[in-house]
Design a protein around this motif. Sequence first.
Motif, short mmCIF file in Angstrom:
data_model
loop_
_atom_site.label_atom_id
_atom_site.label_comp_id
_atom_site.label_asym_id
_atom_site.label_seq_id
_atom_site.Cartn_x
_atom_site.Cartn_y
_atom_site.Cartn_z
N LEU A 27 -16.05 -3.33 5.98
CA LEU A 27 -14.85 -4.16 5.86
C LEU A 27 -13.99 -4.04 7.12
N ILE A 28 -13.77 -2.81 7.55
CA ILE A 28 -12.94 -2.58 8.74
C ILE A 28 -13.63 -3.12 9.99
N ASP A 29 -14.94 -2.88 10.11
CA ASP A 29 -15.66 -3.35 11.29
C ASP A 29 -15.65 -4.87 11.37
N ASP A 30 -15.82 -5.56 10.23
CA ASP A 30 -15.80 -7.02 10.23
C ASP A 30 -14.45 -7.54 10.70
N LEU A 31 -13.38 -6.93 10.22
CA LEU A 31 -12.04 -7.37 10.61
C LEU A 31 -11.83 -7.18 12.12
N LEU A 32 -12.26 -6.03 12.64
CA LEU A 32 -12.12 -5.77 14.06
C LEU A 32 -13.04 -6.66 14.89
N ASP A 33 -14.25 -6.96 14.35
CA ASP A 33 -15.17 -7.85 15.06
C ASP A 33 -14.56 -9.23 15.24
N VAL A 34 -13.93 -9.76 14.18
CA VAL A 34 -13.30 -11.07 14.29
C VAL A 34 -12.23 -11.05 15.36
N SER A 35 -11.44 -10.00 15.38
CA SER A 35 -10.38 -9.89 16.38
C SER A 35 -10.97 -9.82 17.79
N ARG A 36 -12.04 -9.02 17.96
CA ARG A 36 -12.64 -8.87 19.28
C ARG A 36 -13.29 -10.17 19.76
N VAL A 37 -13.98 -10.87 18.84
CA VAL A 37 -14.61 -12.13 19.22
C VAL A 37 -13.55 -13.15 19.59
N SER A 38 -12.47 -13.22 18.78
CA SER A 38 -11.40 -14.18 19.04
C SER A 38 -10.77 -13.95 20.41
N GLN A 39 -10.71 -12.69 20.85
CA GLN A 39 -10.10 -12.37 22.13
C GLN A 39 -11.12 -12.27 23.26
N ASP A 54 0.85 -1.20 0.00
CA ASP A 54 0.00 0.00 0.00
C ASP A 54 0.88 1.25 0.00
N PHE A 55 0.21 2.41 -0.16
CA PHE A 55 0.90 3.70 -0.13
C PHE A 55 0.16 4.63 0.83
N ILE A 56 0.90 5.52 1.48
CA ILE A 56 0.30 6.59 2.28
C ILE A 56 0.85 7.91 1.78
N GLN A 57 -0.06 8.83 1.50
CA GLN A 57 0.31 10.13 0.92
C GLN A 57 0.63 11.12 2.04
N LYS A 58 1.71 11.86 1.87
CA LYS A 58 2.01 12.99 2.75
C LYS A 58 1.25 14.22 2.28
N PRO A 59 0.74 15.10 3.17
CA PRO A 59 0.76 14.96 4.62
C PRO A 59 -0.14 13.81 5.08
N ILE A 60 0.29 13.10 6.11
CA ILE A 60 -0.39 11.88 6.55
C ILE A 60 -1.65 12.22 7.33
N GLU A 61 -2.76 11.51 6.98
CA GLU A 61 -3.98 11.61 7.77
C GLU A 61 -3.86 10.62 8.93
N PRO A 62 -3.85 11.09 10.18
CA PRO A 62 -3.58 10.21 11.33
C PRO A 62 -4.47 8.98 11.38
N ASP A 63 -5.78 9.14 11.15
CA ASP A 63 -6.68 7.99 11.29
C ASP A 63 -6.46 6.96 10.19
N VAL A 64 -6.09 7.42 8.99
CA VAL A 64 -5.78 6.49 7.91
C VAL A 64 -4.56 5.66 8.28
N LEU A 65 -3.52 6.34 8.79
CA LEU A 65 -2.31 5.64 9.19
C LEU A 65 -2.61 4.64 10.31
N ARG A 66 -3.35 5.08 11.32
CA ARG A 66 -3.60 4.20 12.46
C ARG A 66 -4.46 3.00 12.06
N SER A 67 -5.45 3.20 11.18
CA SER A 67 -6.30 2.08 10.79
C SER A 67 -5.51 1.03 10.02
N LYS A 68 -4.61 1.49 9.14
CA LYS A 68 -3.77 0.53 8.40
C LYS A 68 -2.82 -0.18 9.36
N ALA A 69 -2.20 0.58 10.28
CA ALA A 69 -1.26 -0.02 11.22
C ALA A 69 -1.96 -1.03 12.12
N GLU A 70 -3.21 -0.73 12.53
CA GLU A 70 -3.94 -1.64 13.42
C GLU A 70 -4.14 -3.00 12.76
#
Length: 515
Positions: A204-216, A104-120
């Motif tokens: 898409l993001i919520d489903d991914l986080l839901d799987v993680s939350r259910v698993s934990q 993937d690519f991240i464009q400068k200036p960086i949008e904090p929430d975009v960066l954090r969501s990808k990093a998560e």
Amino acid sequence: MSQVSFLLVDDLEENLISLEALLRREGLNLLKARSGDHALELLLEHDVALALIDVQMPGLNGFELAELMRGNERTRRVPIIFVTAGNTSDSRWRFQGYEAGAVDFIQKPIEPDVLRSKAEVFFELYRQRQQIAAQRDQLQIHAQALKDADRRKDEFLATLAHELRTPLAPLRNGLDLLQRNPHGEKAGDIRNMMDRQLVHLVRLIDDLLDVSRVSQGKIELRKEPVRIDEIVRSATEASRPLIDGAGHRLTIDMTETSLWVDGDEIRLSQAVSNLLNNAAKYTPAGGQITLGVRVDANRAVISVTDTGVGIPDNMQASVFQLFTQIDDHLQRSQGGLGIGLALVRQLVEMHGGSVDAFSAGPGAGSRFTIKLPLVPAPARTHGPDQSVVPAPSFRPLKVLVVDDNPIIADTLGMMLEDIGHEFEAVHDGREALDAARHYHPDVILLDIGLPGMNGYEVCKAFRGEAEFQDTPIIAQTGWGQDRDKELATEAGFSFHLTKPIPLEQLQKVFSTLST
């Protein structure tokens, strides 16, 4: 579990400091390098879950570093996100980046929430890989099983990069069209399309986080007696746009309507909706989907049958595994991360039920069946008082919006003005207190991920002053897991809203404050 390591590569110290501030969190070890050579040394010393690499660097640039990583057995599988101020829309430039190994690519200036969501995503994915490795050590998993898991991980990374970009393309196109002709005859259709794509991206993001939350074990069900027909109604409403968009015929066959289960209506509706969405995606246009409900030995049986592409015999036992997609179906499906069916199984089993799949083979369609224990119907209660209650009076509020991203702050302000309020925006937590003392807001809308002084610290500072002890303070943040909400409550927040905040949700919260 050991810490997860991210590698940050940039020749400018201030950029590294900024990235470190945005990504800092518990359990994450941030390695910093100001040159490609130093980055290679760190990669050989540490097990890195994600490399964030600046493209334009003196000496060994980002593309050259990535190519060297791909040539080394230890580093060739490290996911790479290029951080650049260059023109990422240039197809030749992007092709060069993907050839070098980018996901993937991240464009400068960086949008904090975009960066954090990808990093998560990569943080959670690496944690899951650690869990798999621990189980391998304990149970001595066969070498072929490890290769299969590694292959699924690589396929998932590729699919994730694709799926997150897919809804962004029509959003970008729609925005360009509206900028050129904001009042054209198709403006309404374009806005509706953009809204659908945004909902798809969030799901898409919520489903991914839901799987993680259910698993934990981090999802808490809100159980109560609920009617099966209400679950079916809610699920079909959610899936109807996808079903109708593909021209499918949906038939609902319910032999009995007064069936009750003890469950969380939202989560059970989510499970049934996921099965309907799966049927719609894997059925050629104009197909038939049947949702049936019957009773079998004191259990409610909910089945979703389609005339789609079917499931090969060797895949029927594994379709509920996380990140699994049927190879022959990848070209026919309308996207997905391979987590929908895994989430269905997890949610159903949390309710004491079971789910299974059957198909006569490729081209013969599929049937997915949920079984849930029935409970007696609850005793009838008197209905609510139907007397006419005067509508509460509305008063406009002064809202202080605190967000380090000016675009987010301004658009939130526009939404507030649209529902009848006024706002003032500041972009630094340290300036928020001074601004509030002069502005005297009725409500404070406060971001969590602020540089320097974060939102929790700012909220505690507000609560330490007599003027703001009772002022409603609303957290608006990209961090939306249960622990994040607990931290917000402990810091003194009155409400917690997860970005992106729908206008309806914002309006609902403010309606309780402006009466």
